[in-house]
Design a protein around this motif. Structure first.
Motif, PDB file in Angstrom:
ATOM      1  N   UNK A 231       0.700  -1.238  -0.026  1.00 23.18           N
ATOM      2  CA  UNK A 231      -0.020  -0.140   0.053  1.00 23.18           C
ATOM      3  C   UNK A 231       0.764   1.181   0.080  1.00 23.18           C
ATOM      4  N   UNK A 232       2.096   1.130  -0.100  1.00 25.99           N
ATOM      5  CA  UNK A 232       3.003   2.263  -0.040  1.00 25.99           C
ATOM      6  C   UNK A 232       2.724   3.116  -1.575  1.00 25.99           C
ATOM      7  N   UNK A 233       3.012   4.498  -1.304  1.00 31.34           N
ATOM      8  CA  UNK A 233       2.739   5.384  -2.477  1.00 31.34           C
ATOM      9  C   UNK A 233       3.958   5.295  -3.310  1.00 31.34           C
ATOM     10  N   UNK A 234       3.856   5.048  -4.714  1.00 28.69           N
ATOM     11  CA  UNK A 234       4.745   4.929  -5.575  1.00 28.69           C
ATOM     12  C   UNK A 234       4.814   6.106  -6.384  1.00 28.69           C
ATOM     13  N   UNK A 249       1.834  10.666  -9.973  1.00 26.72           N
ATOM     14  CA  UNK A 249       1.220   9.593  -9.337  1.00 26.72           C
ATOM     15  C   UNK A 249       0.528   8.505 -10.108  1.00 26.72           C
ATOM     16  N   UNK A 250       0.781   7.277 -10.018  1.00 29.94           N
ATOM     17  CA  UNK A 250       0.119   6.456 -11.009  1.00 29.94           C
ATOM     18  C   UNK A 250      -1.298   6.136 -10.638  1.00 29.94           C
ATOM     19  N   UNK A 251      -2.014   5.928 -11.574  1.00 28.02           N
ATOM     20  CA  UNK A 251      -3.356   5.662 -11.236  1.00 28.02           C
ATOM     21  C   UNK A 251      -3.717   4.207 -10.872  1.00 28.02           C
ATOM     22  N   UNK A 252      -2.743   3.194 -11.200  1.00 26.42           N
ATOM     23  CA  UNK A 252      -2.973   1.810 -11.076  1.00 26.42           C
ATOM     24  C   UNK A 252      -1.543   1.173 -10.880  1.00 26.42           C
ATOM     25  N   UNK A 253      -1.290   0.122 -10.147  1.00 26.91           N
ATOM     26  CA  UNK A 253      -0.041  -0.583 -10.075  1.00 26.91           C
ATOM     27  C   UNK A 253      -0.350  -2.135 -10.440  1.00 26.91           C
ATOM     28  N   UNK A 254       0.304  -2.847 -11.007  1.00 25.82           N
ATOM     29  CA  UNK A 254       0.130  -4.228 -11.177  1.00 25.82           C
ATOM     30  C   UNK A 254       1.621  -4.887 -11.256  1.00 25.82           C
ATOM     31  N   UNK A 255       1.903  -5.959 -10.377  1.00 21.88           N
ATOM     32  CA  UNK A 255       2.946  -6.700 -10.282  1.00 21.88           C
ATOM     33  C   UNK A 255       2.775  -8.115 -11.160  1.00 21.88           C
ATOM     34  N   UNK A 256       3.580  -8.144 -11.999  1.00 24.42           N
ATOM     35  CA  UNK A 256       3.125  -9.340 -12.810  1.00 24.42           C
ATOM     36  C   UNK A 256       3.575 -10.566 -11.618  1.00 24.42           C
ATOM     37  N   UNK A 273      -2.264   8.171 -15.161  1.00 26.85           N
ATOM     38  CA  UNK A 273      -3.700   8.739 -15.072  1.00 26.85           C
ATOM     39  C   UNK A 273      -4.039   9.148 -16.414  1.00 26.85           C
ATOM     40  N   UNK A 274      -5.465   9.080 -16.642  1.00 23.71           N
ATOM     41  CA  UNK A 274      -6.056   9.396 -17.866  1.00 23.71           C
ATOM     42  C   UNK A 274      -5.949  10.850 -18.178  1.00 23.71           C
ATOM     43  N   UNK A 287      11.012   4.781 -11.352  1.00 28.81           N
ATOM     44  CA  UNK A 287      10.016   4.533 -10.393  1.00 28.81           C
ATOM     45  C   UNK A 287      10.562   4.305  -8.842  1.00 28.81           C
ATOM     46  N   UNK A 288       9.931   5.420  -8.045  1.00 27.47           N
ATOM     47  CA  UNK A 288      10.540   5.549  -6.677  1.00 27.47           C
ATOM     48  C   UNK A 288       9.482   4.299  -5.829  1.00 27.47           C
TER      49      UNK A 288
END
Length: 362
Positions: A231-234, A249-256, A273-274, A287-288
């Motif tokens: 839940x950390x803020x990337x 700030x990313x809208x969504x994150x996905x780890x493969x 973001x859109x 990416x931080x």
């Protein structure tokens, strides 16, 4: 004149010199020697590589990608007769991109349609004949064998009509392969052919992408991925973007859910973001990633100690004997007057503060 006479002459000259002159010459000689020794022995200014073990983020390098990017290829061979777009054009869904010469295919489609029409006509005649034979059989005017022959002819005519119709439909579908349209609204990223080129099945002709949906893909070592804070803020950093658009700030994150067995890394995808403007696919990004305390061992050196030439980034490392050795490093983000070193150095090593001075001593 003999050697002994010359030495005596020099001694007489020195003896004739005043004491003050002799002392002045001696002081000048000793001063020059001392200065040369001091210059040769002066060590290079250096600082140790600073270790920051309390970093709260791991910096991973990534690249901007289009979520929807399509390489338009040919399905049939033919000469490109029309090319309606160029790289950078904005296209709408269904817009004509490229036309392949389809004259031969159109003629084949016309012939298939004519054959299908002839088969349908023959089937209609066979249907009427079968109906008459069936009425005669019911009144017992013909034998059962004649009735079976009539039914067989009817079924054969129906099968031929179906086959001819399917062939005509396939020909019409194939003629559509000669016209390439935009699969969705987007931007033409690349046009790999010119008017008059020969298109072959599987050959890439154009590349189209949707600029409305972009993402950043980064490769993270498994050791750091396991320590990521849930839940950390990337944060996404675009070093080449203007200051107002550098941090996103990313809208969504996905780890493969799979790791690379060769590099022991895991892929992280961050959706932008859109409505993000001014970002192109292929742009370099960082990416931080927040990680657990003490997990990220970050190394820093003075920014002025970094030596850059074209694509080379290096520092001069000072060994135990005071000699400078050029070593390539991978720099990270700049923090004030320091720059983070992602690889190439170890904690405790010393680097030259002035790379130009270090280069002259090699």
């Amino acid at each position: 004149m003999t050697i002994g006479n010359r030495m005596n002459e020099r001694l007489n000259i020195q003896a004739a010199m005043p004491e003050r002159v002799r002392r002045g010459l001696l002081a000048l000689v000793l001063g020059a020697v001392a200065a040369s020794v001091a210059v040769g022995a002066e060590p290079l200014a250096s600082v140790p590589v600073r270790l920051d073990s309390g970093g709260a983020a791991y910096v991973a390098e990534g690249v901007v990608e289009a979520v929807r990017q399509t390489v338009v290829s040919a399905q049939v061979p033919g000469v490109i007769s029309q090319l309606g777009v160029k790289a950078g054009d904005v296209v709408r869904s269904g817009q004509l991109l490229l036309q392949i010469d389809a004259r031969a295919a159109n003629q084949a489609s016309v012939a298939s349609s004519a054959q299908a029409e002839a088969a349908r006509t023959a089937f209609e005649v066979a249907s009427k004949d079968y109906a008459r034979q069936k009425q005669l059989f019911e009144k017992e005017y013909i034998s059962a064998a004649a009735m079976e022959r009539a039914e067989a002819q009817y079924r054969a005519a129906r099968a031929q009509a179906d086959a001819a119709g399917a062939q005509a439909q396939a020909s019409r579908v194939q003629t559509g392969f000669f016209t390439l349209s935009a699969p969705y609204a987007g931007v033409v990223a690349d046009v790999a052919v010119t008017l008059g080129d020969m298109a072959m099945p599987g050959r890439a002709l154009l590349t189209v992408y949707d600029p409305a949906v972009l993402r950043v893909t980064a490769v993270v070592p498994q050791s750091q991925a396991e320590r990521a804070v849930p839940g950390g803020k990337l944060r996404i950093e675009l070093p080449g973007a203007p200051a107002a658009q550098r941090w996103i700030d990313p809208a969504k994150q996905v780890w493969l859910p799979a790791a690379d067995p060769a590099t022991h890394t895991q892929q992280l995808r961050l959706e932008l973001p859109a409505g993000t403007r001014g970002v192109l696919p292929g742009t370099f990004a960082r990416v931080h990633l927040p990680v657990a305390a003490g997990a990220a061992q970050r190394l820093f050196v003075p920014a002025k100690a970094l030596f850059r030439r074209a694509e080379l980034s290096a520092v001069y490392v000072i060994d135990a004997n005071g000699r400078a050795h050029l070593r390539q490093v991978r720099p990270g983000p700049v923090a004030g007057d320091e720059v983070e070193i992602l690889s190439g150095l170890a904690a405790g090593e010393r680097v030259a503060v002035d790379p130009l001075a270090a280069a002259r001593t090699r």
